[in-house]
Design a protein around this motif. Structure first.
Motif, PDB file in Angstrom:
ATOM      1  N   GLU A  79       0.563  -1.050  -0.079  1.00  0.00           N
ATOM      2  CA  GLU A  79      -0.016  -0.362   0.052  1.00  0.00           C
ATOM      3  C   GLU A  79       0.770   1.023  -0.084  1.00  0.00           C
ATOM      4  OE1 GLU A  79      -2.263  -0.243   3.478  1.00  0.00           O
ATOM      5  OE2 GLU A  79      -0.623   1.042   4.536  1.00  0.00           O
ATOM      6  N   HIS A  81       0.550   5.607   0.627  1.00  0.00           N
ATOM      7  CA  HIS A  81      -0.060   6.840   1.093  1.00  0.00           C
ATOM      8  C   HIS A  81       0.843   7.795   0.667  1.00  0.00           C
ATOM      9  CE1 HIS A  81      -2.057   4.504   4.469  1.00  0.00           C
ATOM     10  NE2 HIS A  81      -0.525   4.343   4.722  1.00  0.00           N
ATOM     11  N   GLN A  86       3.711   8.576   6.898  1.00  0.00           N
ATOM     12  CA  GLN A  86       3.336   7.621   8.071  1.00  0.00           C
ATOM     13  C   GLN A  86       4.290   7.495   8.649  1.00  0.00           C
ATOM     14  OE1 GLN A  86       1.357   4.043   7.120  1.00  0.00           O
ATOM     15  NE2 GLN A  86      -0.443   4.842   8.582  1.00  0.00           N
ATOM     16  N   PHE A  88       5.907   4.946  12.834  1.00  0.00           N
ATOM     17  CA  PHE A  88       5.508   4.053  13.308  1.00  0.00           C
ATOM     18  C   PHE A  88       6.631   3.839  14.435  1.00  0.00           C
ATOM     19  CE2 PHE A  88       2.185   1.468  11.497  1.00  0.00           C
ATOM     20  CZ  PHE A  88       2.093   2.093  10.228  1.00  0.00           C
ATOM     21  N   HIS A 131       4.769   0.129   0.930  1.00  0.00           N
ATOM     22  CA  HIS A 131       5.202  -0.863   2.024  1.00  0.00           C
ATOM     23  C   HIS A 131       3.905  -1.782   2.441  1.00  0.00           C
ATOM     24  CE1 HIS A 131       2.720   3.036   3.702  1.00  0.00           C
ATOM     25  NE2 HIS A 131       2.372   2.762   4.255  1.00  0.00           N
ATOM     26  N   LEU A 134       1.381  -3.367   9.020  1.00  0.00           N
ATOM     27  CA  LEU A 134       2.792  -3.237  10.129  1.00  0.00           C
ATOM     28  C   LEU A 134       2.267  -5.053  10.547  1.00  0.00           C
ATOM     29  CD1 LEU A 134       3.636  -1.985  12.709  1.00  0.00           C
ATOM     30  CD2 LEU A 134       1.329  -2.390  13.308  1.00  0.00           C
TER      31      LEU A 134
HETATM   32  N1  LIG Z   1      -4.510   1.213   7.407  1.00  0.00           N
HETATM   33  C1  LIG Z   1      -3.395   2.167   8.208  1.00  0.00           C
HETATM   34  O1  LIG Z   1      -3.591   3.115   8.699  1.00  0.00           O
HETATM   35  N2  LIG Z   1      -2.361   1.470   8.237  1.00  0.00           N
HETATM   36  C2  LIG Z   1      -2.176   0.994   7.144  1.00  0.00           C
HETATM   37  O2  LIG Z   1      -1.238   1.975   6.436  1.00  0.00           O
HETATM   38  C3  LIG Z   1      -0.199   0.396   7.833  1.00  0.00           C
HETATM   39  O3  LIG Z   1       0.729   1.295   7.048  1.00  0.00           O
HETATM   40  O4  LIG Z   1       0.088  -0.632   8.314  1.00  0.00           O
END
Ligand SMILES: NC(=O)N[C@@H](O)C(=O)O
Ligand code: NI
Length: 169
Positions: A79, A81, A86, A88, A131, A134
């Protein structure tokens, strides 16, 4: 699902240099700008990640409680964004996996990079970087997640033409 045989993905240790094309590694290391504050009590590891909320977006902080993934793990989707970064940041002190591919065209399994992150390393995916969602290991793990809240779709998913197998961490 692809009829092509899966390919085995190599796992490498996460480092700022190796991850630079995909975003930032958030860690306290001598390789980053740091200085002492609070009358000598505290070392500040400064300005570690480029947090980008994107157009009309707001930076938000959430907690993701990830279930442990089991190995071998098949990567069959990725996926991105497109509007915002983003990040983590592990709260449970346990290692986890990071699977990325360069921003742009849909990734092919052969382009995937797999990193094993230590429990004291966070990652910040730059906007548009492909990416896998998670990938916690060993146990249920909590992560602070810093990303965007705002208008417009901000999550593209793609199925891989050929699956990638993470055999072991
Ligand atoms: N969907 C969501 O918020 N999580 C993913 O973006 C992710 O990278 O885990
Ligand atoms: Ni994501």
């Amino acid at each position: 699902m692809s009829s092509h045989p899966a390919i085995t993905l190599e796992v490498q240790p996460l480092s700022r240099a190796a991850f630079a094309a995909f975003g930032d590694v958030i860690e306290a290391s001598d390789a980053v700008e740091h200085f002492t504050i609070n009358a000598g009590n505290t070392e500040r590891y400064h300005d570690l990640a480029d947090i980008e909320p994107g157009p009309d977006g707001r930076v938000i902080v959430s907690i993701f409680r990830g279930q442990a993934r089991s190995l071998p793990f098949t990567v069959n989707m990725m996926e991105r964004h497109p509007l915002a970064s983003q990040a983590f940041i592990p709260m449970s002190g346990k290692p986890y996996l990071v699977v990325v591919a360069p921003a742009g065209a849909a990734p092919r399994a052969g382009e995937l990079k797999v990193f094993l992150a230590r429990g004291d390393q966070g990652v910040n995916y730059a906007a548009g970087v492909w990416h896998h969602p998670l990938l916690a290991l060993d146990a249920v793990c909590d992560f602070i997640v810093i990303d965007r809240r705002g208008p417009g779709p901000n999550c593209d998913e793609v199925e891989l033409d050929i699956p990638g197998i993470i055999a072991a961490a």
